[in-house]
Design a protein around this motif. Sequence first.
Motif, PDB file in Angstrom:
ATOM      1  N   THR A  14     -21.319  -1.961 -11.569  1.00 12.65           N
ATOM      2  CA  THR A  14     -21.840  -2.641 -12.754  1.00 12.65           C
ATOM      3  C   THR A  14     -21.780  -1.692 -13.938  1.00 12.65           C
ATOM      4  N   TYR A  16     -22.957  -1.178 -17.902  1.00 13.95           N
ATOM      5  CA  TYR A  16     -23.787  -1.569 -19.032  1.00 13.95           C
ATOM      6  C   TYR A  16     -23.193  -0.911 -20.274  1.00 13.95           C
ATOM      7  N   ASN A  50     -32.383  -1.338 -27.708  1.00 12.44           N
ATOM      8  CA  ASN A  50     -31.567  -1.407 -26.503  1.00 12.44           C
ATOM      9  C   ASN A  50     -32.164  -0.581 -25.370  1.00 12.44           C
ATOM     10  N   LEU A  54     -33.291  -2.297 -21.802  1.00 12.95           N
ATOM     11  CA  LEU A  54     -32.788  -1.798 -20.525  1.00 12.95           C
ATOM     12  C   LEU A  54     -33.922  -1.343 -19.626  1.00 12.95           C
ATOM     13  N   ASN A 158     -22.643   2.544 -10.682  1.00 14.53           N
ATOM     14  CA  ASN A 158     -23.174   1.829 -11.833  1.00 14.53           C
ATOM     15  C   ASN A 158     -23.353   2.798 -13.009  1.00 14.53           C
ATOM     16  N   LEU A 160     -23.933   3.425 -17.423  1.00 10.58           N
ATOM     17  CA  LEU A 160     -24.297   3.012 -18.774  1.00 10.58           C
ATOM     18  C   LEU A 160     -23.460   3.826 -19.743  1.00 10.58           C
ATOM     19  N   VAL A 193     -27.158  -5.315 -25.289  1.00 10.70           N
ATOM     20  CA  VAL A 193     -26.468  -4.575 -24.238  1.00 10.70           C
ATOM     21  C   VAL A 193     -25.604  -5.556 -23.455  1.00 10.70           C
ATOM     22  N   LYS A 195     -23.646  -6.470 -20.081  1.00  8.44           N
ATOM     23  CA  LYS A 195     -23.542  -6.171 -18.655  1.00  8.44           C
ATOM     24  C   LYS A 195     -22.239  -6.772 -18.125  1.00  8.44           C
TER      25      LYS A 195
END
Length: 204
Positions: A14, A16, A50, A54, A158, A160, A193, A195
């Motif tokens: 994932t 972000y 943001n 999150l 994952n 960001l 944000v 995703k």
Amino acid sequence: MPTVDGLTLRSGVTLYFVRHGETDWNASQRYQGQTDIPLNDKGRGQAARNGKALAHYLGASAKDLHFIASPLSRTVETMRIVRQGLGLPGDDFDRDPRLKEQHFGHWEGIVWGDLPKLDPEGFAARKADSWNWSPRGGENYPALQTRVEPWLASLQRNTLVVAHGNVGRVIRGLVLRLDKHVVTKLEAPQDRVLKLADGVSDWI
């Protein structure tokens, strides 16, 4: 339709995506590209928003993310503010030059509304084919994609990322297999944000 081809996000990962907060050049519609312009106060507020969003969405799992940003100061400061909102040390993240914004060459520093007079041929060429056009001394979207896609494919967990508007558009195009000329018109908000996972996108 000609979709964006190439490397994409690994299955099960994932991403972000956060665009940096506003700068004074954003506010005046002045092309930034790789010119290193700092956040303004509104941009710092967007980054804080943001981070809070999150924190609410991810909870304690935020600490397990891989954090990475473009090395330009507006993205670095945005990441610091986001991490502070997550209750994490501000500077504990990676930087990758492949995540810098598209280079706009001789257009950097010019206000959008002045381009029809200052560079009518370039303005018309971009309008005719925004995917393939490039400013003198700069990059087009295919060149930007060429440096972003191997970074995207390299992600193992994952993540960001804090980067730039056109970087985010290219990433969305790759992950969602979008038409190339749709990619250039995608929205790029600074106060939400994105995703991305398993070919699906959502806003936080």
